[in-house]
Design a protein around this motif. Sequence first.
Motif, PDB file in Angstrom:
ATOM      1  N   HIS A 251      -6.988   6.584  13.630  1.00 13.14           N
ATOM      2  CA  HIS A 251      -5.806   5.174  13.782  1.00 13.14           C
ATOM      3  C   HIS A 251      -7.376   4.342  14.058  1.00 13.14           C
ATOM      4  CE1 HIS A 251      -1.672   6.208  14.271  1.00 13.14           C
ATOM      5  NE2 HIS A 251      -2.155   7.238  14.616  1.00 13.14           N
ATOM      6  N   TRP A 252      -7.471   2.758  13.400  1.00 10.51           N
ATOM      7  CA  TRP A 252      -8.196   2.057  13.677  1.00 10.51           C
ATOM      8  C   TRP A 252      -7.149   0.579  14.197  1.00 10.51           C
ATOM      9  CZ3 TRP A 252      -9.545  -2.192  10.325  1.00 10.51           C
ATOM     10  CH2 TRP A 252     -11.016  -3.158  11.225  1.00 10.51           C
ATOM     11  N   LEU A 253      -7.269   0.103  15.665  1.00  9.07           N
ATOM     12  CA  LEU A 253      -6.993  -0.469  16.066  1.00  9.07           C
ATOM     13  C   LEU A 253      -7.444  -1.964  16.100  1.00  9.07           C
ATOM     14  CD1 LEU A 253      -5.124   1.995  16.880  1.00  9.07           C
ATOM     15  CD2 LEU A 253      -4.512   0.967  19.397  1.00  9.07           C
ATOM     16  N   PRO A 254      -7.555  -2.577  15.226  1.00  9.10           N
ATOM     17  CA  PRO A 254      -8.451  -3.959  15.817  1.00  9.10           C
ATOM     18  C   PRO A 254      -7.893  -5.466  16.545  1.00  9.10           C
ATOM     19  CG  PRO A 254      -6.801  -3.704  13.366  1.00  9.10           C
ATOM     20  CD  PRO A 254      -6.517  -2.800  13.909  1.00  9.10           C
ATOM     21  N   ILE A 255      -8.431  -4.871  17.792  1.00  8.21           N
ATOM     22  CA  ILE A 255      -7.539  -5.550  18.817  1.00  8.21           C
ATOM     23  C   ILE A 255      -7.659  -6.538  18.759  1.00  8.21           C
ATOM     24  CG2 ILE A 255      -9.548  -4.679  20.789  1.00  8.21           C
ATOM     25  CD1 ILE A 255      -6.813  -3.611  21.893  1.00  8.21           C
ATOM     26  N   MET A 268      -1.088   3.829  29.259  1.00  2.39           N
ATOM     27  CA  MET A 268      -0.417   3.816  30.765  1.00  2.39           C
ATOM     28  C   MET A 268       0.842   4.056  30.948  1.00  2.39           C
ATOM     29  SD  MET A 268      -3.140   2.968  33.499  1.00  2.39           S
ATOM     30  CE  MET A 268      -4.531   2.378  33.105  1.00  2.39           C
ATOM     31  N   HIS A 269       1.731   2.999  30.420  1.00  2.00           N
ATOM     32  CA  HIS A 269       2.844   2.986  30.415  1.00  2.00           C
ATOM     33  C   HIS A 269       4.077   4.151  29.883  1.00  2.00           C
ATOM     34  CE1 HIS A 269       7.350   1.172  29.963  1.00  2.00           C
ATOM     35  NE2 HIS A 269       7.089   1.157  29.070  1.00  2.00           N
ATOM     36  N   VAL A 270       3.429   4.233  28.310  1.00  2.00           N
ATOM     37  CA  VAL A 270       3.616   4.967  27.471  1.00  2.00           C
ATOM     38  C   VAL A 270       4.124   6.414  28.136  1.00  2.00           C
ATOM     39  CG1 VAL A 270       4.211   6.213  25.361  1.00  2.00           C
ATOM     40  CG2 VAL A 270       3.432   3.764  26.184  1.00  2.00           C
ATOM     41  N   LEU A 271       2.514   7.059  29.107  1.00  2.00           N
ATOM     42  CA  LEU A 271       2.212   7.796  29.670  1.00  2.00           C
ATOM     43  C   LEU A 271       2.421   8.509  30.484  1.00  2.00           C
ATOM     44  CD1 LEU A 271      -1.621   7.931  29.118  1.00  2.00           C
ATOM     45  CD2 LEU A 271       0.011   9.541  27.859  1.00  2.00           C
ATOM     46  N   ILE A 272       3.622   7.099  31.897  1.00  2.00           N
ATOM     47  CA  ILE A 272       4.270   7.818  32.421  1.00  2.00           C
ATOM     48  C   ILE A 272       5.859   7.580  32.257  1.00  2.00           C
ATOM     49  CG2 ILE A 272       4.469   6.576  34.861  1.00  2.00           C
ATOM     50  CD1 ILE A 272       1.492   5.819  34.944  1.00  2.00           C
ATOM     51  N   THR A 273       6.152   6.357  31.533  1.00  2.00           N
ATOM     52  CA  THR A 273       7.704   6.403  31.138  1.00  2.00           C
ATOM     53  C   THR A 273       8.459   7.609  30.446  1.00  2.00           C
ATOM     54  OG1 THR A 273       7.467   4.754  29.674  1.00  2.00           O
ATOM     55  CG2 THR A 273       7.828   3.857  31.458  1.00  2.00           C
ATOM     56  N   GLU A 274       7.553   8.101  29.561  1.00  2.00           N
ATOM     57  CA  GLU A 274       7.989   8.845  28.656  1.00  2.00           C
ATOM     58  C   GLU A 274       7.476  10.746  29.510  1.00  2.00           C
ATOM     59  OE1 GLU A 274       6.872   8.693  24.822  1.00  2.00           O
ATOM     60  OE2 GLU A 274       7.678   6.497  25.095  1.00  2.00           O
ATOM     61  N   GLY A 275       6.631  10.604  30.463  1.00  3.68           N
ATOM     62  CA  GLY A 275       6.482  12.051  31.038  1.00  3.68           C
ATOM     63  C   GLY A 275       5.519  12.827  30.449  1.00  3.68           C
ATOM     64  N   LEU A 276       4.435  12.111  30.078  1.00  5.99           N
ATOM     65  CA  LEU A 276       3.892  12.490  29.220  1.00  5.99           C
ATOM     66  C   LEU A 276       2.850  12.626  29.549  1.00  5.99           C
ATOM     67  CD1 LEU A 276       4.500  10.073  25.731  1.00  5.99           C
ATOM     68  CD2 LEU A 276       5.387  13.143  26.193  1.00  5.99           C
ATOM     69  N   THR A 300       5.085  -3.068  28.330  1.00 10.04           N
ATOM     70  CA  THR A 300       5.645  -2.170  27.701  1.00 10.04           C
ATOM     71  C   THR A 300       4.451  -2.462  25.756  1.00 10.04           C
ATOM     72  OG1 THR A 300       6.866  -3.912  26.769  1.00 10.04           O
ATOM     73  CG2 THR A 300       8.306  -2.039  27.882  1.00 10.04           C
ATOM     74  N   PRO A 301       4.919  -1.224  25.439  1.00  9.71           N
ATOM     75  CA  PRO A 301       3.967  -1.899  23.880  1.00  9.71           C
ATOM     76  C   PRO A 301       3.983  -2.922  23.474  1.00  9.71           C
ATOM     77  CG  PRO A 301       4.431   0.608  24.309  1.00  9.71           C
ATOM     78  CD  PRO A 301       5.129   0.166  25.432  1.00  9.71           C
ATOM     79  N   GLU A 302       5.735  -3.384  23.438  1.00 16.49           N
ATOM     80  CA  GLU A 302       6.544  -4.510  23.692  1.00 16.49           C
ATOM     81  C   GLU A 302       5.702  -5.671  23.965  1.00 16.49           C
ATOM     82  OE1 GLU A 302       7.776  -1.995  23.798  1.00 16.49           O
ATOM     83  OE2 GLU A 302       8.136  -1.869  21.622  1.00 16.49           O
ATOM     84  N   TRP A 303       5.206  -5.615  25.476  1.00 15.67           N
ATOM     85  CA  TRP A 303       4.585  -6.925  25.867  1.00 15.67           C
ATOM     86  C   TRP A 303       3.216  -7.109  25.727  1.00 15.67           C
ATOM     87  CZ3 TRP A 303      -0.012  -5.144  28.980  1.00 15.67           C
ATOM     88  CH2 TRP A 303      -0.198  -6.419  29.557  1.00 15.67           C
ATOM     89  N   ALA A 313       4.473   0.118  18.095  1.00 19.94           N
ATOM     90  CA  ALA A 313       4.874   1.438  17.281  1.00 19.94           C
ATOM     91  C   ALA A 313       3.521   2.421  16.914  1.00 19.94           C
ATOM     92  CB  ALA A 313       5.241   1.422  15.833  1.00 19.94           C
ATOM     93  N   VAL A 314       2.450   1.605  16.784  1.00 21.07           N
ATOM     94  CA  VAL A 314       1.273   2.194  16.539  1.00 21.07           C
ATOM     95  C   VAL A 314       0.820   2.467  18.403  1.00 21.07           C
ATOM     96  CG1 VAL A 314      -1.675   1.685  16.436  1.00 21.07           C
ATOM     97  CG2 VAL A 314       0.597   1.522  14.723  1.00 21.07           C
ATOM     98  N   ILE A 315       1.006   1.528  19.021  1.00 18.96           N
ATOM     99  CA  ILE A 315       0.735   1.534  20.630  1.00 18.96           C
ATOM    100  C   ILE A 315       1.503   3.554  21.077  1.00 18.96           C
ATOM    101  CG2 ILE A 315       0.808   1.359  23.205  1.00 18.96           C
ATOM    102  CD1 ILE A 315       0.188  -1.814  22.261  1.00 18.96           C
ATOM    103  N   ARG A 316       2.458   3.287  20.100  1.00 23.99           N
ATOM    104  CA  ARG A 316       3.071   5.021  21.349  1.00 23.99           C
ATOM    105  C   ARG A 316       2.929   5.615  20.337  1.00 23.99           C
ATOM    106  NH1 ARG A 316       7.261   1.033  21.598  1.00 23.99           N
ATOM    107  NH2 ARG A 316       8.380   1.342  23.642  1.00 23.99           N
ATOM    108  N   GLN A 317       2.421   5.792  18.941  1.00 23.09           N
ATOM    109  CA  GLN A 317       1.954   7.040  18.156  1.00 23.09           C
ATOM    110  C   GLN A 317       0.984   7.464  18.832  1.00 23.09           C
ATOM    111  OE1 GLN A 317       1.827   5.080  14.282  1.00 23.09           O
ATOM    112  NE2 GLN A 317       2.320   6.991  13.330  1.00 23.09           N
ATOM    113  N   THR A 318      -0.232   6.264  19.093  1.00 23.73           N
ATOM    114  CA  THR A 318      -1.799   6.982  19.608  1.00 23.73           C
ATOM    115  C   THR A 318      -1.670   7.137  21.378  1.00 23.73           C
ATOM    116  OG1 THR A 318      -2.365   4.287  20.152  1.00 23.73           O
ATOM    117  CG2 THR A 318      -2.769   5.829  18.103  1.00 23.73           C
ATOM    118  N   ALA A 319      -0.509   6.910  21.801  1.00 17.19           N
ATOM    119  CA  ALA A 319      -0.510   6.979  23.118  1.00 17.19           C
ATOM    120  C   ALA A 319      -0.053   8.641  23.076  1.00 17.19           C
ATOM    121  CB  ALA A 319       0.779   6.770  24.492  1.00 17.19           C
ATOM    122  N   HIS A 320       1.089   9.764  22.231  1.00 15.19           N
ATOM    123  CA  HIS A 320       1.275  10.203  22.032  1.00 15.19           C
ATOM    124  C   HIS A 320       0.671  11.512  21.377  1.00 15.19           C
ATOM    125  CE1 HIS A 320       6.009   8.489  21.192  1.00 15.19           C
ATOM    126  NE2 HIS A 320       5.179   8.774  22.348  1.00 15.19           N
TER     127      HIS A 320
END
Length: 748
Positions: A251-255, A268-276, A300-303, A313-320
């Motif tokens: 994944h390249w994330l061109p931020i 961090m949001h994804v890792l914590i809220t999804e218990g990962l 959230t990733p939407e934020w 979706a890419v933020i979630r995918q990479t967190a996973h």
Amino acid sequence: MKRRDFIRFGSAGLTAAAVLGAARSRQLQAYAHPVPDPRTDGDRVVPSFCELCFWKCGILAHVKDGRVTKIQGNPNDPLSGGRLCPRGAGGTGLLYDPDRLQRPMIRRGARGSQRFEEVSWDAALNRVAEGMQAITARHGAEALALYSHGYGGSWFEHLFKAYGSPNITHPSYAQCRGPRDAGFELTFGEGAGSPEITDIAHARCLVLIGSHLGENMHNTQVQDFASSIRAGGDLIVVDPRFSTAAGKARHWLPIKPGADLALLLAWMHVLITEGLYDRDYIAQYAYGFEQLKAHVEPLTPEWAHPRTGIDPAVIRQTAHLMAGARPATLVHPGRHVTWYGNDTQRSRAIAILNGLLGSWGRRGGLYSSSQLEVMPYPKPAYPTVTAAIRDRADPTLYPLGHELAQGIRDASIRTEGKEPGIRGWMVYGSNLPTTLPDQRATYRAIQDLELLVTVDVLPMEIVGWSDVVLPEATYLERWDDLNTPAYREPFVSLRQAAVDPLFESKPGSWIAKELGKRLGLASYFPWNDAKEYVETRVRATGLDWERLRKDGTLRGSPQPLYYEEGVAPSFDTESGKIELYSAQLAGLGFDPMPTFHDGEVEDPPAGYYRLLTGRAPTHTFGRTTNNRLLSEVFAENAVWVNRAVAAKWRLQDGERIYLKNQDGVRSTYSAPVKVTERIHPDAVYLVHGYGHKAKGLRFAQARGIDDAELITRYKVDPIMGGTGMNVNFVTFLRASDVDAEAAKEVVT
Ligand code: MGD
Ligand code: SF4
């Protein structure tokens, strides 16, 4: 006790240590690999360590008829593993650089005129000692400052400590990795180290945030990076530029430049809220989880999406992906992290993310280092210095920062109604005009100095402005102190001269000792020379001196690296735990948890693009751009411009342009445009270290654009005083535009 103190010898006394050392010596020899016959075409092979950057890889210098013919990696050395990066092999390009400083010089023209008279060493050293003593007599020793960068600087730091000045500074702190170390220390109670304690080779998921491994060439990291990729490890690269590493990434994330903290918080949001996240690890070792959970709950990733430009979706995918590989997920701490002035908080977010993934102290994450302590050479204690370092106008500023190089510069400037606190500089191996942000301030400070002494190997910009120039022998011609870094294994490496110094150049150890004698500090330099100094240290520790000379490196027995191997977790923080929430920061009036503040990082004005800078694999800052061997590969920088932006400006690939920044400062020289999809449309990119103005650099002068002259603004990190430099914007000027502007200037 920090893990890295694990195998240090006590420093109680020489005899006791020698006894301890004997046991250590046997252990070391058992692990020393013999140096294989390198089939030299020369007369002899001298093991030493490299100085083309600060990784200090072990080298073998092949010598024939008194000349170094080639440089190879020392297979016995853990930092090189027998292989050098492209720069390391090009060290002869520095040794035999036809532009080298040859003799001591004293300025005869106006400051900056680059007019000097060659003088004897005696005359030059006497002039320096007299200048230092004159300043001390009027203003105290604390009115003198030392800028130091590079391994030989330790001799001058010793001199300054003995002389009684607290003003010793390294641009590698406030202009480079200081914020990272502050962020990691706040979180884990320990910095990320140099060499970094990154277990890249075993990472199953490596996350690089603006850290361009492969271009930023630190040998072992690049070798480990290749191993990790070969072993099928996943790679996530966050960079506004499609870097070499991004080319290998899943994944390249061109931020959007400046928005990394928003991405880190959303992860961090994804890792914590999804218990990962690593629940057991956090429950056992962390402090402040509930506060962090509440803090990132709305992030959230939407934020993050409108702030970062990264699809949720890419933020979630990479967190996973990160969670799936934990604890062997390494979010790299980075190195040159002085970007936007909020860098300690971004680095802290990186540290916290590693904490949530349970990767600190774990295989494939950040390992626990160990270090060999070699006995010191007996010498008198330094005088007690009560004066504070003069690196900030107000002592309450930057509470977690120390030795700010730009602050020492600013304290050297005479302002209305205020006398400068610093009157003289000694500069060892640091080209300050291209290193400190805001060149105009640097030149103003230099103009106000009563004494500027430079110890260098090449006629760099700083040399041209000096009163006295002391030519140092290169690393291939001198002995230096031992290298014993905190690393994966304890080891000691030796720097020994492969050949005699050329011309009248002298090792820094000799220069510092001679100055010490003239300053009445002879008792602080009881050794004959650097060779005798290191030999005494090695023998006093009970190590095998002959073996070290022959092999270049003595390696200790492997130590446990991870918690799973028995390293006891310990955190030198206020709570004694990994601090997700920092009461210390809160007490100092800062955000206790990293917080993204909208608008904190300014957007480019219309028609301007953020100036981003980086490295080329064949060069280290500006110190190697005059090296003709290395420049065969990369002789000039280019301005990376996004294809859509280039089309808008009708810029052609290869066309030469000048850059002008938001304050109207125009680059002195031009560089070719590189039209590419690989850079974010908000930014342009340049490799740092080009566009030299020093006349004596006959190869590097006028090649490419000097990014430093366009860095007229910087944003200071309020926590530790680092200088965020990615806050400048540039626009494009064609040669015809430059001529038109020049004509306008003449008319007005
Ligand atoms: P260099 O640019 O490598 O390092 O900045 P500096 O500390 O200035 O210049 C090193 C100097 O050491 C040169 O004058 C070289 O000739 C001299 N030298 C080389 N070898 C020897 C030697 O053996 N003995 C002696 N006495 N001198 C030697 C680095 C600093 O710059 C750092 S660490 C970082 S990370 C920052 N990077 C950076 C950036 O990327 N962009 C901009 N604009 N500024 C930056 N400033 C910081
Ligand atoms: Fe030398 Fe390259 Fe190692 Fe740096 S990484 S010390 S330049 S070989």
